[in-house]
Design an enzyme around this catalytic site. Structure first.
Site, mmCIF file in Angstrom:
data_model
loop_
_atom_site.group_PDB
_atom_site.id
_atom_site.type_symbol
_atom_site.label_atom_id
_atom_site.label_comp_id
_atom_site.label_asym_id
_atom_site.label_seq_id
_atom_site.Cartn_x
_atom_site.Cartn_y
_atom_site.Cartn_z
ATOM 1 N N ARG A 298 42.577 45.902 47.081
ATOM 2 C CA ARG A 298 42.453 44.453 47.100
ATOM 3 C C ARG A 298 41.311 44.082 48.038
ATOM 4 O O ARG A 298 41.181 44.617 49.140
ATOM 5 C CB ARG A 298 43.756 43.785 47.570
ATOM 6 C CG ARG A 298 44.864 43.798 46.528
ATOM 7 C CD ARG A 298 44.536 42.894 45.341
ATOM 8 N NE ARG A 298 45.617 42.789 44.380
ATOM 9 C CZ ARG A 298 45.755 43.570 43.321
ATOM 10 N NH1 ARG A 298 44.885 44.550 43.106
ATOM 11 N NH2 ARG A 298 46.763 43.386 42.483
ATOM 12 N N GLU B 137 36.953 37.128 44.237
ATOM 13 C CA GLU B 137 36.489 37.504 42.906
ATOM 14 C C GLU B 137 36.445 36.302 41.977
ATOM 15 O O GLU B 137 35.650 36.259 41.047
ATOM 16 C CB GLU B 137 37.412 38.568 42.303
ATOM 17 C CG GLU B 137 37.314 39.900 43.019
ATOM 18 C CD GLU B 137 38.322 40.892 42.490
ATOM 19 O OE1 GLU B 137 38.783 40.715 41.346
ATOM 20 O OE2 GLU B 137 38.672 41.832 43.216
ATOM 21 N N HIS C 175 36.110 45.034 39.372
ATOM 22 C CA HIS C 175 37.557 45.234 39.275
ATOM 23 C C HIS C 175 37.932 45.941 37.973
ATOM 24 O O HIS C 175 38.745 45.458 37.177
ATOM 25 C CB HIS C 175 38.305 43.898 39.390
ATOM 26 C CG HIS C 175 39.714 44.053 39.877
ATOM 27 N ND1 HIS C 175 40.367 43.103 40.594
ATOM 28 C CD2 HIS C 175 40.609 45.075 39.733
ATOM 29 C CE1 HIS C 175 41.597 43.502 40.882
ATOM 30 N NE2 HIS C 175 41.770 44.703 40.360
#
Length: 353
Positions: A254, A283, A320
């Site tokens: 994370r 993000e 990601h």
């Protein structure tokens, strides 16, 4: 316990009254391929609706009627959102992490929350080493040089993994798999984990050490802990002041585990030699095909190609994608449907709230 086809349920699986339809399930952040898979996996009795956006459209007629909300990590499930969805009794996330969900608000409203705790330790661990190897051998710069017609190796001297000390922060399923790969490269593995020696790592040659010792001895530091109030900005200026000079930092967990301004300072000082980042603190909720930007999740800064962290010559960033293999995605979708079905049957699996 079996539920007759077409019958809706309460939060614990009891058949709801005065509703002739099936279980109403709303999926968000769903691409075309995943939608095709889910249409096959979901029972025919369910009334399924899909939204492709990461940010839930509460104006969509399906939202206020949905009994199950199924999200991914880029859709924040807030108290305000839940107020617009009075029929929701289950939030099912297609992820291991649940930091994008207001668990307290769900508990107060009697909404169950389930997740997918183990969908692909190998998938994320392998991407961790993709980042590490890319940094170790300057792959991005080397490819760029070749595309420009240059074949000089000057300035592309890398480093071997054999003999290096890998420090793993969090040695659960993913961390343990990272350790297995590291041992195959001939690395020495240290780990700091609040649970001391997790079962997944008991049979591995891992030395469990304290936080300070891990920072001081690790040539490479890899993060594999969930985001909690205790782990938020785990790596800050104070931690970077204690790391072994020239450490390589990897994060496939994370983004908010790292204070990114502190990381920039450490990179500029050379305290951190390089960083491989699959996750960022802000993000946003941008669609996978869109440029990274302020799409949600509290994004209030200019994240994008112009941000100094992403432009830093010693940072290798990916959007990601650590979870994103065919095998892992298939498992995520299957386990998510299984989670919803188990909750519908009154026997919830993988419940976190």
């Amino acid at each position: 316990m079996s539920i007759p086809p077409g019958e809706p349920v309460s939060s614990e699986g009891a058949v709801a009254e005065n509703d002739p339809g099936g279980l109403r399930v709303l999926f968000t952040d769903i691409g075309p391929e995943d939608q095709i898979s889910l249409e096959t996996l979901c029972p025919r009795s369910w009334r399924v609706h899909f939204q492709s956006d990461t940010q839930l459209d509460v104006g969509d007629g399906a939202a206020p009627l949905a009994q199950v909300l199924c999200v991914f990590v880029r859709t924040p499930v807030t108290r305000k959102l839940l107020q617009h969805m009075p029929a929701v009794r289950l939030v099912a996330t297609r992820s291991a992490g649940v930091d994008h969900i207001d668990l307290a608000a769900c508990r107060e409203s009697g909404i169950a929350v389930v997740h997918v705790p183990d969908y692909g330790a190998a998938t994320v661990a392998e991407h961790t080493f993709t980042l590490l190897l890319g940094l170790a051998r300057h792959l991005c710069e080397a490819r760029s040089r070749v595309l420009q017609g240059g074949f000089s190796y000057r300035g592309l001297t890398g480093f071997e993994l054999q003999g290096k000390v890998l420090g793993i922060v969090g040695c659960g399923r993913i961390g343990a798999h990272v350790a297995r790969i590291a041992l195959g490269f001939g690395m020495k593995v240290l780990s700091f984990d609040p649970q001391s020696q997790p079962k997944a790592a008991n049979s591995l040659s891992i030395d469990f050490v304290g936080w300070s010792e891990l920072l001081e001895r690790s040539d490479i530091l890899s993060l594999h802990v969930p985001l909690t109030p205790e782990t938020h900005h785990l790596l800050d200026d104070s931690a970077f002041a204690r790391v072994k000079p020239g450490v390589v930092l990897l994060n496939t967990a994370r983004g908010a585990l790292i204070d990114e301004e502190a990381l920039l300072r450490a990179l500029d000082r050379g305290t951190v030699a390089a960083a491989g980042l699959d996750v960022l603190e802000h993000e946003g909720g941008a669609a996978p095909e869109a440029p990274m930007g302020c799409g949600g999740l509290g994004c209030d800064r200019g994240w994008g190609a112009s941000h100094p962290l992403l432009r830093h010559p010693r940072v290798l960033a990916t959007p990601h994608v650590g979870f994103n293999t065919r095998e892992a995605v298939a498992r995520i979708l299957q386990k998510t449907v299984d989670n919803i079905a188990a909750w519908q049957a009154g026997q919830p699996l993988h419940r976190v709230a």
